[in-house]
Design a protein around this motif. Structure first.
Motif, PDB file in Angstrom:
ATOM      1  N   LYS A  78      -2.898   3.253  -3.862  1.00  0.00           N
ATOM      2  CA  LYS A  78      -3.351   4.171  -4.900  1.00  0.00           C
ATOM      3  C   LYS A  78      -3.766   3.360  -6.121  1.00  0.00           C
ATOM      4  CE  LYS A  78      -0.375   7.922  -3.286  1.00  0.00           C
ATOM      5  NZ  LYS A  78       0.666   8.922  -3.630  1.00  0.00           N
ATOM      6  N   ASN A  79      -4.553   3.936  -6.958  1.00  0.00           N
ATOM      7  CA  ASN A  79      -5.094   3.222  -8.114  1.00  0.00           C
ATOM      8  C   ASN A  79      -4.078   3.196  -9.255  1.00  0.00           C
ATOM      9  OD1 ASN A  79      -6.972   1.807  -9.661  1.00  0.00           O
ATOM     10  ND2 ASN A  79      -7.876   3.697 -10.477  1.00  0.00           N
ATOM     11  N   VAL A  80      -2.942   2.554  -9.008  1.00  0.00           N
ATOM     12  CA  VAL A  80      -1.906   2.441 -10.031  1.00  0.00           C
ATOM     13  C   VAL A  80      -1.543   0.976 -10.203  1.00  0.00           C
ATOM     14  CG1 VAL A  80      -0.960   4.757  -9.701  1.00  0.00           C
ATOM     15  CG2 VAL A  80      -0.072   2.856  -8.342  1.00  0.00           C
ATOM     16  N   LYS A  81      -1.096   0.617 -11.386  1.00  0.00           N
ATOM     17  CA  LYS A  81      -0.751  -0.769 -11.686  1.00  0.00           C
ATOM     18  C   LYS A  81       0.520  -0.823 -12.526  1.00  0.00           C
ATOM     19  CE  LYS A  81      -5.615  -2.293 -11.751  1.00  0.00           C
ATOM     20  NZ  LYS A  81      -6.686  -2.930 -12.566  1.00  0.00           N
ATOM     21  N   GLY A  82       1.011  -2.035 -12.750  1.00  0.00           N
ATOM     22  CA  GLY A  82       2.136  -2.250 -13.648  1.00  0.00           C
ATOM     23  C   GLY A  82       3.375  -1.496 -13.226  1.00  0.00           C
ATOM     24  N   GLU A  83       4.035  -0.875 -14.182  1.00  0.00           N
ATOM     25  CA  GLU A  83       5.288  -0.186 -13.883  1.00  0.00           C
ATOM     26  C   GLU A  83       5.069   1.075 -13.055  1.00  0.00           C
ATOM     27  OE1 GLU A  83       7.439   1.545 -17.161  1.00  0.00           O
ATOM     28  OE2 GLU A  83       5.619   1.830 -18.326  1.00  0.00           O
ATOM     29  N   TYR A  84       3.812   1.506 -12.892  1.00  0.00           N
ATOM     30  CA  TYR A  84       3.512   2.636 -12.014  1.00  0.00           C
ATOM     31  C   TYR A  84       3.462   2.220 -10.546  1.00  0.00           C
ATOM     32  CZ  TYR A  84       2.443   5.608 -16.012  1.00  0.00           C
ATOM     33  OH  TYR A  84       2.542   6.355 -17.173  1.00  0.00           O
ATOM     34  N   LEU A  85       3.506   0.906 -10.287  1.00  0.00           N
ATOM     35  CA  LEU A  85       3.448   0.378  -8.937  1.00  0.00           C
ATOM     36  C   LEU A  85       4.713  -0.395  -8.555  1.00  0.00           C
ATOM     37  CD1 LEU A  85       1.867  -0.309  -6.316  1.00  0.00           C
ATOM     38  CD2 LEU A  85       0.887  -2.265  -7.551  1.00  0.00           C
ATOM     39  N   ILE A  86       5.284  -1.143  -9.493  1.00  0.00           N
ATOM     40  CA  ILE A  86       6.442  -1.990  -9.216  1.00  0.00           C
ATOM     41  C   ILE A  86       7.717  -1.150  -9.209  1.00  0.00           C
ATOM     42  CG2 ILE A  86       7.762  -4.006  -9.948  1.00  0.00           C
ATOM     43  CD1 ILE A  86       4.847  -4.575  -9.071  1.00  0.00           C
ATOM     44  N   ASN A  87       8.479  -1.247  -8.117  1.00  0.00           N
ATOM     45  CA  ASN A  87       9.713  -0.451  -8.058  1.00  0.00           C
ATOM     46  C   ASN A  87      10.986  -1.287  -8.203  1.00  0.00           C
ATOM     47  OD1 ASN A  87       9.873  -1.668  -5.556  1.00  0.00           O
ATOM     48  ND2 ASN A  87      10.033   0.236  -4.381  1.00  0.00           N
TER      49      ASN A  87
END
Length: 309
Positions: A78-87
């Motif tokens: 999905k087109n997400v980056k940063g803290e929206y991607l790293i868990n």
């Protein structure tokens, strides 16, 4: 000595030490349940500093060094980056900012009350549950932390887990099965539909009642490595962040997990270590030694190496 003092003296504590940092009530609770919660323990300013460090690592603003940065498998495309991607970030023991949490004195004092005065930080995580993740990627299956550790005794290991914001059933709080720290270590493997690397779980305990640990920012739970626990998915449009460290008595002894129920996780972690550039001959126990750090007291077995990189 009066009657009440006689009763106190006669108590046999198996999971905690005599010192000034735990009340009798707190010790009794940990002994019976395998966990204990301290409200408002960690300073907000420290948690905010750690949160910013996490965001900076996610955005490649600072060098991650030897840390492991994990992405939510359901969000990778999905087109997400940063803290929206790293868990999750792991192994931040040698990061100057995040180590402040590991060495936070009020917390380490409690750790000393549980495992004794010689303390090594052996495993560290900052766990982030981004919004819009699939449920099977956002939750952590029921498991026992000892499954991951090639050192013993279990009673000389304890975790701290601190809420960096309010955590509840809506955004994926921890849940525990009280008293299971007195059970054995069970076989772990990947549950159906769980794809996050190393998110192993146990099977056959779905019907046992669980206690949800609703916590506010700064609240910290300390728990035994055999207690069965996990966390639910994040159903909200916000984040759910928590920071955690495992501590062990520096003189814990290391074991060979080959041929045991822990062999699968050992092989998996060794493969991950080689992919990160470590030698193919690396031993599972040495991986844990290299990423550990003395926090308090005298050095011990964690600080002894059979080989060097």
């Amino acid at each position: 000595m009066n009657v009440s003092s006689n009763r106190l003296y006669a108590k046999q504590y198996q999971y905690t030490y005599n010192n000034a940092y735990l009340t009798e009530e707190q010790r009794d609770f940990y002994e019976v349940n395998g966990f204990v919660v301290f409200r408002n323990l960690v300073d907000y300013a420290l948690l905010d500093e750690c949160k910013q460090r996490f965001i900076d690592i996610c955005n490649d603003v600072v060098d991650k060094g030897a840390m492991t940065v994990m992405k939510d498998v359901s969000l990778k495309h999905k087109n997400v980056k940063g803290e929206y991607l790293i868990n999750k970030i792991q192994d931040f023991t040698f990061d100057d900012v995040l180590f402040k949490y590991i060495a936070y004195k009020p917390m380490v004092d409690i750790i000393e009350s549980i495992i004794g005065p010689n303390i090594t930080a052996c495993h560290t995580m900052l766990i982030n549950k981004p919004p819009d993740s699939e449920q099977d990627a956002s939750k952590h299956p029921l498991h026992q932390d000892l499954h991951y550790f090639p050192f013993r005794p279990a009673n000389s290991i304890v975790a701290s887990w601190t809420a960096m914001e309010r955590v509840d059933e809506k955004n994926g709080c921890l849940f525990v099965i009280p008293g299971t720290h007195k059970w054995k270590l069970f076989k772990h493997d990947y549950p159906p539909n769980v794809k996050n690397k190393a998110y192993h779980g146990v099977f056959g305990f779905d019907e046992i009642p669980k206690v949800n640990l609703v916590m506010e920012k700064g609240d910290t739970v300390f728990f035994h490595p055999i207690i069965l626990h996990g966390s639910g998915p994040n159903f909200t449009k916000g984040f759910r962040k928590a920071i955690s460290s495992h501590y062990a008595d520096s003189n814990c002894h290391f074991i060979n997990v080959m041929g045991t129920t822990q062999e699968n996780i050992a092989q998996e972690i060794e493969e991950m270590a080689v992919k990160k550039g470590l030698p193919s001959t690396i031993k599972y126990e040495d991986i844990w030694k290299y990423k550990s750090r003395l926090v308090r007291g005298a050095p011990g077995n964690f600080q002894k190496y059979e080989s060097h990189l």
